[in-house]
Design an enzyme around this catalytic site. Structure first.
Site, PDB file in Angstrom:
ATOM      1  N   HIS A   1       0.841  -1.198   0.000  1.00  0.00           N
ATOM      2  CA  HIS A   1       0.000   0.000   0.000  1.00  0.00           C
ATOM      3  C   HIS A   1       0.875   1.248   0.000  1.00  0.00           C
ATOM      4  O   HIS A   1       2.108   1.186   0.036  1.00  0.00           O
ATOM      5  CB  HIS A   1      -0.982   0.005   1.168  1.00  0.00           C
TER       6      HIS A   1
ATOM      7  N   CYS B   1       5.614   6.412   4.611  1.00  0.00           N
ATOM      8  CA  CYS B   1       4.446   5.642   4.136  1.00  0.00           C
ATOM      9  C   CYS B   1       3.955   6.131   2.779  1.00  0.00           C
ATOM     10  O   CYS B   1       3.086   5.506   2.179  1.00  0.00           O
ATOM     11  CB  CYS B   1       3.301   5.717   5.141  1.00  0.00           C
TER      12      CYS B   1
ATOM     13  N   HIS C   1       5.163   0.176  -0.242  1.00  0.00           N
ATOM     14  CA  HIS C   1       5.785  -0.703   0.747  1.00  0.00           C
ATOM     15  C   HIS C   1       4.678  -1.678   1.158  1.00  0.00           C
ATOM     16  O   HIS C   1       3.614  -1.685   0.524  1.00  0.00           O
ATOM     17  CB  HIS C   1       6.350   0.083   1.935  1.00  0.00           C
TER      18      HIS C   1
ATOM     19  N   HIS D   1      -1.799 -10.678  -0.901  1.00  0.00           N
ATOM     20  CA  HIS D   1      -0.821 -10.582  -1.992  1.00  0.00           C
ATOM     21  C   HIS D   1      -1.308  -9.613  -3.071  1.00  0.00           C
ATOM     22  O   HIS D   1      -1.033  -9.798  -4.253  1.00  0.00           O
ATOM     23  CB  HIS D   1      -0.503 -11.961  -2.584  1.00  0.00           C
TER      24      HIS D   1
ATOM     25  N   GLU E   1      -1.284  -3.619  11.950  1.00  0.00           N
ATOM     26  CA  GLU E   1      -0.436  -3.291  10.796  1.00  0.00           C
ATOM     27  C   GLU E   1       1.011  -3.641  11.095  1.00  0.00           C
ATOM     28  O   GLU E   1       1.788  -3.979  10.213  1.00  0.00           O
ATOM     29  CB  GLU E   1      -0.557  -1.798  10.478  1.00  0.00           C
TER      30      GLU E   1
END
Lengths: 136, 136, 136, 136, 136, 136
Positions: free
Chosen positions: B14, B33, B39, B80, B126
């Site tokens: 994402h 991010c 990443h 995935h 996460e």
């Protein structure tokens, strides 16, 4: 001889594929790991070094210095990055956990010798069910 | 009233960013991010449902049916995969863990009612240091 | 040479006892593990294989094939089973974690060679406080 | 040859420092671990022993006897104690994890031989990010 | 309303005792936790905040800002410290996990409001077997 | 109001089945959990109690007393036992995790009141992927 291990973590995107293959062929060979839009992992890295305890400090190696070294040579290059596109020591290689372990070994081996210890093992968890170990 | 929780896992890529921003502006707001090359993470998903125990079976809900439902409605769509590009229930939204929890709640709420239970909580890790909970 | 480890899990009942002993004698020798009505565990199994990285794929071994093999030869035979009564490769042996590790090694060794790797270690957790390792 | 590992835990205070140094010098060399008012840890200890499986019992060693031995020789001396001030086998040494592993090895080696096994490894986690291993 | 939790860790020494009691009386009331030479723990701290998702960012709160706040107001004051002697917000109180949770709540409540969220829960693990939760 | 949780563990055998059903019918309804030869688990039990902090001790409840109570009323009855055949508070009930949570609640509720706290939650992990919570 004593062994000390430092754990570090990084999050990265990657893809398993061969450029010479079509997406269909990559899917056949590498399964869902070949997704052209990438996927990613929380990797756990364990760096084990070995050597003798310094009688002055009681340490094999200064763990802060070891952690700083791993951050400079590995984590800063790979954390929140795309392994295939952005990590210098993985260029031209399959972005498998096996190759990651070998690549990180090569990044760290000489510098750990300068800390007064020997690199013993690079261990990487790609998921809670799979990990790779490389001893050089 | 009893509560049962099923854990499932998925790995995905994402990126946090706004299209209206430059890469520099995204980096300023979203930090690493926002990496344009993506990443990823090993996400852990905990789905908690509540209801009464069926005196015939001793179950609140058939856990295999619950697991199958989570796989069909969530895992098969996101594992995935690239959350920004490929996950239908995340289109047009920031790919934050908060929005992921809300999106997964909306995917599951009605179907869980059909299993004879009520959705109580979506919890997503996460990383080992951060998790989000949504109760509807 | 590189090492890769796959984790699988199984839940099973067992009992430690000798038929030649009375229940009292079994209790004396094996403690509460000798309960004639059985008890059980969530076992964690770690299968480590070693070999060279295939330069074509970046893999030591296809992890899906390894996982499938472990499921066929071990998990399907032992998961949700009674180790003493139902597991063919444990017949005639004490159902200890030590013997389980040796039994699983023998089940897997030849087939892993056919995947192009060598079996290196069978590690089994019986509880969070105890595990056994067998290297052949 | 088979290996079995028993995990035990202890909580203790310690400090890394040299008496010959001033507090400032200790801070410089040992960082916040040199705090004169102490700090502490939840230590995890893994004791691995090796040997042959007894065909009578299916055991390498009686795990209860091993656990009792570790408690008597190590845990009772160190749990809820100050490692620098109160632990006999650490007197006159730096209270580092490295020295702790060596000290515990020396405490256990002979007694484990009397259980019919050989001590193989002492592994100590000081935190989730650092652990030491000693093989004698 | 959504909930997000940040985990931080700290290592500290402490002792449970009343000054008005003799060491013998403290031992009777508080057990080995009253050791006059201190003991210590690896504490795990979970800070849960709640509020609405910002549609601009997809975030409830900036996790880096939350982590920085916890470090400034809690971790920097307590990590590698003696809770009884050195932590300002614990002065004059029993150094129990219960009081630690209440003390940390009071340290963080107002500042978290300034991040645009409400503090929901302080959870502290003292060991893998015990944790405390405080909801204000 | 503060909450404290104590973790205990037990290993047990069980089977999900109805006597009125044939083995085939049980297999159809309960899957492999209906194995007539039993299977088993390492269960993790979390007992959460709530109340006010005693200003004298800084404790909500004496954790040793709570642990002793859980051991006497639950662990000693169920650890290394067959839940269907040997556990008094599970007689005549399906040996599901849901019923186990309710049964343990009923075992503990009154005695915890005598410790000066209220029972808040019984949480049981049957595997790393499934857990049940009961709040009375």
């Amino acid at each position: 001889m004593i062994y000390i291990t430092r754990r570090e973590r990084f999050n990265a995107a990657h893809r398993l594929f061969k450029k010479a293959y079509s997406d269909e062929k990559n899917l056949e060979v590498f399964g869902k790991c070949s997704n052209p839009n990438w996927h990613g992992h929380n990797y756990e890295l364990f760096v084990t070094v070995k050597g003798d305890v310094d009688p002055e400090t009681g340490f094999l190696v200064n763990l802060k210095a070891l952690s700083r070294l791993i951050r400079e040579k590995v984590i800063d290059k790979i954390d929140h990055k795309n392994i295939n596109l952005e990590v210098d020591f993985m260029q031209g290689k399959m972005a498998s956990t096996e190759n990651l372990a070998i690549g990180i070994w090569n990044e760290l081996e000489n510098d750990i010798a300068q800390l007064g210890a020997s690199l013993h093992c690079i261990k990487i968890y790609e998921s809670e069910n799979n990990f790779v170990e490389y001893f050089g």
